[in-house]
Design an enzyme around this catalytic site. Structure first.
Site, PDB file in Angstrom:
ATOM      1  N   HIS A  41       1.562   4.456  -2.860  1.00 39.12           N
ATOM      2  CA  HIS A  41       1.609   5.919  -2.687  1.00 39.12           C
ATOM      3  C   HIS A  41       2.956   6.452  -3.179  1.00 39.12           C
ATOM      4  O   HIS A  41       3.037   7.476  -3.846  1.00 39.12           O
ATOM      5  CB  HIS A  41       1.463   6.285  -1.207  1.00 39.12           C
ATOM      6  CG  HIS A  41       0.059   6.224  -0.677  1.00 39.12           C
ATOM      7  ND1 HIS A  41      -0.994   6.837  -1.297  1.00 39.12           N
ATOM      8  CD2 HIS A  41      -0.449   5.632   0.439  1.00 39.12           C
ATOM      9  CE1 HIS A  41      -2.110   6.625  -0.578  1.00 39.12           C
ATOM     10  NE2 HIS A  41      -1.800   5.891   0.470  1.00 39.12           N
ATOM     11  N   HIS A  61       0.832  -1.208   0.000  1.00 45.73           N
ATOM     12  CA  HIS A  61       0.000   0.000   0.000  1.00 45.73           C
ATOM     13  C   HIS A  61       0.873   1.267   0.000  1.00 45.73           C
ATOM     14  O   HIS A  61       0.728   2.133  -0.859  1.00 45.73           O
ATOM     15  CB  HIS A  61      -0.908  -0.039   1.239  1.00 45.73           C
ATOM     16  CG  HIS A  61      -1.805   1.141   1.405  1.00 45.73           C
ATOM     17  ND1 HIS A  61      -3.158   1.079   1.197  1.00 45.73           N
ATOM     18  CD2 HIS A  61      -1.555   2.425   1.768  1.00 45.73           C
ATOM     19  CE1 HIS A  61      -3.700   2.266   1.414  1.00 45.73           C
ATOM     20  NE2 HIS A  61      -2.738   3.102   1.775  1.00 45.73           N
ATOM     21  N   GLU A  62       1.791   1.334   0.944  1.00 40.91           N
ATOM     22  CA  GLU A  62       2.625   2.537   1.038  1.00 40.91           C
ATOM     23  C   GLU A  62       3.513   2.674  -0.195  1.00 40.91           C
ATOM     24  O   GLU A  62       3.778   3.787  -0.662  1.00 40.91           O
ATOM     25  CB  GLU A  62       3.469   2.520   2.323  1.00 40.91           C
ATOM     26  CG  GLU A  62       2.661   2.513   3.623  1.00 40.91           C
ATOM     27  CD  GLU A  62       1.590   3.589   3.710  1.00 40.91           C
ATOM     28  OE1 GLU A  62       1.755   4.649   3.083  1.00 40.91           O
ATOM     29  OE2 GLU A  62       0.562   3.360   4.373  1.00 40.91           O
TER      30      GLU A  62
HETATM   31 ZN   LIG Z   1      -3.069   5.133   2.023  1.00 43.06          ZN
END
Ligand SMILES: [Zn+2]
Length: 680
Positions: free
Chosen positions: A473, A469-470
């Site tokens: 980003h 997830h990170e």
């Molecule tokens: Zn997030």
């Protein structure tokens, strides 16, 4: 502060690309910010007073006006979150009032607003390229929403409303914190039958540390959740559930009247600025566009999920009757999690802990980098740069042509001086320039299970998803090709920003992708098929109940900020309760007042107010967009290239709804989320 270093020796004023983290000290923060504030103010006045304006000397300068100041602010806040100390806390406290005052003045700078309007009426402004035109439009909208275009008397009223909102929401937050902190329940060991050992140990240590006997139970999630889920003692579950319901409505800390006042203030502010309601004001620049559209989104999902929700509830009730007998009392709110967990264990015989040996952190990272190499055509390699702690690692990213497009830091494990959670942030925004590209610089931090002794860090599957997830980003930042910095990378509307991160989580449970990063840390063996199948089967357990819980919050939030009339007689606490009742499988008491502790909505002037729907909105986007990879191949380089070209590299350079249509050839389809959750 004493001993101010002279500016030329202040590393925060001589950053370069490889930030000198080995030399930055708390005492550098305030003088650097002072210097930059003075410099930025000078530039601001010059911009506002410039005799002739064109895009280059006006809009482009405005776009980068606060760049240096905000990079330094980011570094200071970052160091306080990862290496906190009294000195770093003091440095942050010293700069916050100065910078927030500056940003408030900037948004209401009368000369700048006049200059912006004058520029927007020039021939050049009417003929800008689409990205430049978008910058101009969004800048003007933002100034308008900040009140720059109001007559003086209304501007004064707006300031009053903002000040009062800040006070009331701050009191709301404080009441929730204080009420939560004030509660404790000491119980002997025998009342904790069924509760995991790690929670028993932690609550005993907590009691011991305070010179108390037994186990100290609190309303903090790491204690409350395991008690409601595992404690065999039904009375104990009821007691804690009811104690939790008191937060936000006790005498002296009663948030119920504040809910109405906040709603009144927000409605008045929205109408002062020319919007029907607060949701329309907040959502104007987001993908949903208006409160009505966001509300329709929630109601559509609700209708489609309800049959599965009723089925799940009937199944749980039948399971409970089978175990507790036909005469057992009806299930109550404090029974739901407990019986659902028992049913889950019986149905799937699955313990997530058994997966950890297959997820050693170094292998997870090398597999992740291999995956993005195949799909997005980038190469990630470890490199050297000064870090803020010995555990920090540094990497370069190159594209297919071998161009250095970005670098990033990682800092994965907990420390006493580090805040909780996992996050990504941007230090430097690069992008295309005349003779090539300036690389981007970012970071990822986490609090993952650390290595111990000879054992490497062994992650849970949730932690693996968090790493992915990170990194999603981070790629949104690192692969940006937007020439305008304030429209680059992750600077996108709130209900779009989680698409690039959440889509990465989809690869975690795809068998072929998993084989790139899951290998037993001792034997190198791949994840056994039967374990994999149980992981997948358990994934969607009670998905309808989880979804309905999210819809209940999203719908209550939007009803209050769109449909509710704060000038009328209706009690917003009662309205919110009646809505939440429709989504709850168990009866809720008549004095139920969850909304009076709902910090997402009411703990800050905006926060998640009218924005709670974003969680589900982003899930629809990522489930739907990933369906294209599912169809065309999860390693398909062409699909990956298209995704990078149309979404990942584009930041906010076009309307996100348009970016999405460019990639998918149509609008988002909410059914994709229902299919992925097994609800359709
Ligand atoms: Zn997030």
């Amino acid at each position: 502060m004493s001993n101010n270093p002279v500016p030329s020796e202040n590393p925060l004023l001589n950053l370069g690309f490889k930030i000198p983290f080995d030399r930055i000290r708390p005492e550098h923060a305030e003088p650097a910010v002072d210097t930059l504030l003075a410099l930025t103010q000078e530039k601001l006045d010059a911009l506002a007073g410039a005799p002739a304006r064109n895009f280059e000397n006006f809009m482009a300068d405005l776009d980068t006006l606060t760049e240096q100041l905000s990079t330094v602010g980011t570094i200071v806040h970052h160091l306080d979150s990862v290496m906190s100390s009294d000195e770093w806390k003091a440095a942050v406290e010293a700069i916050i009032p100065k910078t927030s005052e500056f940003y408030t003045k900037l948004s209401l700078h009368p000369g700048l607003w006049q200059a912006l309007k004058a520029y927007s009426e020039t021939d050049e402004a009417r003929a800008l390229d689409p990205v430049q035109a978008r910058l101009l439009k969004l800048t003007i909208d933002e100034f308008r929403r900040g009140g720059a275009d109001l007559p003086e008397d209304r501007k004064a009223r707006l300031l009053e409303l903002n000040t009062r909102l800040a006070q009331v929401t701050n009191t709301f937050a404080k009441n929730v914190l204080d009420a939560t902190a004030a509660y404790e329940l000491l119980v002997p060991e025998e009342r904790l039958a069924g509760v995991p050992q790690r929670v028993k140990d932690a609550t005993r240590r907590d009691a011991e540390g305070r010179g108390q006997e037994g186990h100290r139970l609190t309303l903090h999630q790491p204690v409350l959740q395991p008690i409601l889920t595992y404690a065999d003692d039904r009375e104990l579950r009821r007691e804690l559930w009811e104690a939790q319901q008191q937060v936000g409505r006790q005498e002296g800390r009663d948030n119920r009247p504040l809910v109405r006042e906040i709603l009144q203030l927000r409605r008045e502010k929205a109408q002062l600025l020319g919007f029907r309601n607060f949701a329309d004001l907040v959502l104007e620049e987001r993908m949903a566009g208006s409160g009505d559209r966001a509300l329709a989104f929630e109601r559509d999902l609700d209708a489609k999920t309800r049959p599965a929700f009723e089925r799940e509830n009937a199944e749980l009730d039948a399971y409970y009757r089978g175990k507790a007998g036909a005469d057992a009392p009806a299930l109550e709110a404090w029974d739901g999690a407990y019986w659902a967990e028992k049913q889950r264990q019986e149905k799937y015989d699955f313990d997530e802990e058994a997966l950890r040996p297959y997820f050693p952190m170094p292998k997870v990272l090398s597999g992740l980098f291999e995956l993005v190499g195949r799909v997005f055509g980038i190469t990630v390699t470890e490199a050297q740069a000064p870090g803020w702690h010995p555990e920090v690692q540094y990497y370069d990213i190159h594209d297919e042509a071998g161009t250095h497009i970005a670098s990033f830091y990682t800092d994965w494990y907990p420390r006493d001086t580090k805040r909780g959670g996992a996050w990504m942030n941007a230090f430097i925004t690069g992008g295309p320039k005349e003779d090539g590209v300036d690389p981007h610089l970012g970071l990822m931090c986490g609090n993952m299970t650390p290595p111990s002794g000879d054992t490497p860090s062994l992650l849970s599957v949730r932690e693996v998803e968090t790493v992915f997830h990170e990194f999603g980003h981070l790629l949104h930042h690192a692969m940006s090709r937007v020439p305008v910095k304030s429209l680059a990378g992750t600077n996108v509307p709130w209900d779009f920003v989680e698409l690039p991160s959440q889509i990465m989580e989809n690869w975690v449970t795809e068998r072929e992708a998993l084989d790139l990063f899951a290998a037993h840390y001792e034997t190198g063996e791949k994840l056994p098929q039967d374990l994999y199948e149980r992981l997948i089967a358990a994934q969607n357990y009670r998905a309808a109940n989880m979804a309905m819980r999210q819809y209940s919050f999203g719908t209550a939030d939007l009803s209050l900020h769109v449909e509710y009339d704060p000038a009328g007689d209706e009690d917003p606490v009662v309205l919110a309760r009646d809505i939440m009742r429709q989504f709850n499988p168990f009866p809720l008491p008549d004095d139920y007042a969850m909304v009076a502790q709902f910090g997402h909505l009411f703990s800050s002037p905006v926060g998640y107010g009218a924005g709670y729907y974003s969680y589900k909105w982003a899930e629809v986007l990522d489930a739907d967009a990933f369906s294209r990879f599912k169809q065309e191949g999860i390693f398909n380089r062409e699909t990956g290239r298209d995704y990078v070209d149309k979404i990942l590299s584009r930041g906010n350079s076009d309307d996100p709804a348009q970016l999405y249509r460019d990639f998918m050839g149509r609008d988002p389809d909410a059914d994709a989320l229902l299919r992925r959750s097994g609800l359709k």
